[in-house]
Design an enzyme around this catalytic site. Structure first.
Site, PDB file in Angstrom:
ATOM      1  N   GLU A 138      -9.933  -1.780   5.238  1.00  0.00           N
ATOM      2  CA  GLU A 138     -10.373  -1.517   6.603  1.00  0.00           C
ATOM      3  C   GLU A 138     -11.671  -2.145   6.844  1.00  0.00           C
ATOM      4  OE1 GLU A 138      -8.466   0.267   8.032  1.00  0.00           O
ATOM      5  OE2 GLU A 138      -7.866   2.132   7.168  1.00  0.00           O
ATOM      6  N   ASN A 184      -7.298  -1.748  14.243  1.00  0.00           N
ATOM      7  CA  ASN A 184      -8.865  -2.032  13.823  1.00  0.00           C
ATOM      8  C   ASN A 184      -9.093  -3.369  13.392  1.00  0.00           C
ATOM      9  OD1 ASN A 184      -7.757  -1.391  11.774  1.00  0.00           O
ATOM     10  ND2 ASN A 184      -9.058   0.057  11.083  1.00  0.00           N
ATOM     11  N   ASP A 198       0.670  -1.242   0.045  1.00  0.00           N
ATOM     12  CA  ASP A 198      -0.035  -0.007   0.057  1.00  0.00           C
ATOM     13  C   ASP A 198       1.111   1.333  -0.127  1.00  0.00           C
ATOM     14  OD1 ASP A 198       0.841  -0.524   2.520  1.00  0.00           O
ATOM     15  OD2 ASP A 198      -1.086  -0.702   3.454  1.00  0.00           O
ATOM     16  N   HIS A 256      -7.164  -4.031  10.437  1.00  0.00           N
ATOM     17  CA  HIS A 256      -7.012  -3.950   9.117  1.00  0.00           C
ATOM     18  C   HIS A 256      -5.758  -4.705   8.521  1.00  0.00           C
ATOM     19  CE1 HIS A 256      -4.384  -0.076   9.535  1.00  0.00           C
ATOM     20  NE2 HIS A 256      -3.798  -1.180   9.196  1.00  0.00           N
TER      21      HIS A 256
HETATM   22  O1  LIG Z   1       0.916  -5.460   7.748  1.00  0.00           O
HETATM   23  C1  LIG Z   1       0.452  -4.395   8.283  1.00  0.00           C
HETATM   24  O2  LIG Z   1       0.397  -4.091   9.702  1.00  0.00           O
HETATM   25  C2  LIG Z   1       0.405  -2.979   9.928  1.00  0.00           C
HETATM   26  C3  LIG Z   1       0.364  -2.938  11.350  1.00  0.00           C
HETATM   27  O3  LIG Z   1       1.604  -2.932  12.159  1.00  0.00           O
HETATM   28  P1  LIG Z   1       2.126  -1.665  12.784  1.00  0.00           P
HETATM   29  O4  LIG Z   1       3.527  -2.080  12.760  1.00  0.00           O
HETATM   30  O5  LIG Z   1       1.752  -0.503  12.082  1.00  0.00           O
HETATM   31  O6  LIG Z   1       1.699  -1.712  14.114  1.00  0.00           O
HETATM   32  C4  LIG Z   1      -0.894  -2.201   9.334  1.00  0.00           C
HETATM   33  O7  LIG Z   1      -0.886  -0.688   9.928  1.00  0.00           O
HETATM   34  C5  LIG Z   1      -0.418  -2.285   7.722  1.00  0.00           C
HETATM   35  O8  LIG Z   1      -1.517  -1.324   7.035  1.00  0.00           O
HETATM   36  C6  LIG Z   1      -0.594  -3.589   7.587  1.00  0.00           C
HETATM   37  O9  LIG Z   1      -0.038  -3.624   6.267  1.00  0.00           O
END
Ligand SMILES: O=C1O[C@H](COP(=O)(O)O)[C@@H](O)[C@H](O)[C@H]1O
Length: 265
Positions: A147, A140, A76, A142
């Site tokens: 989402e 949340n 992303d 995701h």
């Molecule tokens: O793999 C993912 O994990 C994160 C959550 O990990 P964090 O290290 O940010 O706590 C998530 O926010 C992300 O979108 C997702 O691809």
């Protein structure tokens, strides 16, 4: 689908972040090596997030991996973020992949013609045979920026433009990545759930008490778009690597390996 607790996900809980990261990196490396042995090239989908930092550091140092044979993609990117911004997911990954992997890294850029870039990346994904997806879970529930209640587990598109949930934006502030909520972009492009799950192996690394509710929902709640990470219950080779706080709300509804507890490994 409302099945609960019948899936085959392997769940391992460790005492320290380093133990979590070492174990997760080992399983990811095994999948990469198997891909290279089978086809000469491995394709890996990486999340760009703090939870992945230690795992990626271990993976990058694994002497068994020929990184020149690895094709890396990321999940992303915020829309419109400058490519050199420290919050850019593409930059985050570029800064952490080993040098030998950089030629094989396909970066998703959103600072230009987003529509054209989405088409380019969709074509790359269509050509890739994903060996492993390395990801975490948002507070949340995701995965990437799919989402709650907006994601579709049968999404026909590989990549889409999405609005970010307020909880996802706040998480970025809480993790120190942005100064305040207003500074967090409100939209992003994200690979969809079917693409994330199309990898042969899933390596999910989740750390910290703020993830405990999402982890419990993902692993022991219903398979539901209310918690996009619950889609991993449907994957035949999903591996979860947790620290104690992230695992603290799991019940014994299914086997949980706790090698951090002496004698139980
Ligand atoms: O793999 C993912 O994990 C994160 C959550 O990990 P964090 O290290 O940010 O706590 C998530 O926010 C992300 O979108 C997702 O691809």
């Amino acid at each position: 689908m409302t099945q609960t607790g019948v899936h085959q996900s392997r769940i391992r809980v460790w005492s320290t972040v380093d133990e979590v990261a070492t174990d997760a990196a080992r399983v990811a490396a095994d999948a990469i090596i198997a891909g290279i042995e089978a086809r000469g090239t491995a394709h890996v989908l990486f999340a760009s997030a703090p939870s992945q930092e230690a795992m990626l550091a271990h993976l990058a140092q694994d002497p068994r991996i020929d990184w020149s044979a690895v094709r890396s993609l990321h999940m992303d990117e915020y829309v419109g973020i400058p490519p050199d911004a420290p919050q850019s997911f593409g930059r985050w990954l570029q800064d952490r992949l080993p040098d030998a992997a950089l030629a094989g890294f396909s970066r998703l850029r959103t600072d230009g013609d987003v529509e054209a870039e989405v088409a380019r990346y969709v074509a790359l994904i269509a050509e890739a045979r994903l060996d492993v997806t390395c990801l975490g879970v948002g507070v949340n529930g995701h995965v990437a920026f799919n989402e709650p209640d907006a994601a579709a587990f049968d999404d026909p598109d590989a990549l889409r433009l999405v609005e970010l949930d307020i909880a996802s934006r706040q998480q970025q502030v809480d993790e120190g990545l942005f100064a305040d909520l207003a500074a967090v972009p409100s939209s992003a492009v994200t690979l969809t759930v079917p693409v994330l799950l199309s990898a042969r192996t899933m390596v999910s690394t989740v750390l910290g008490p703020h993830k405990a509710a999402a982890v419990a929902q993902a692993l022991q709640g219903p398979v539901s778009v209310g918690c996009p990470a619950s889609a991993m219950q449907l994957h035949p080779d999903a591996h979860w690597f947790l620290d104690g706080p992230a695992a603290s709300r799991l019940s014994d509804a299914q086997p949980i390996e706790r090698p951090e507890v002496a004698g139980e490994a």
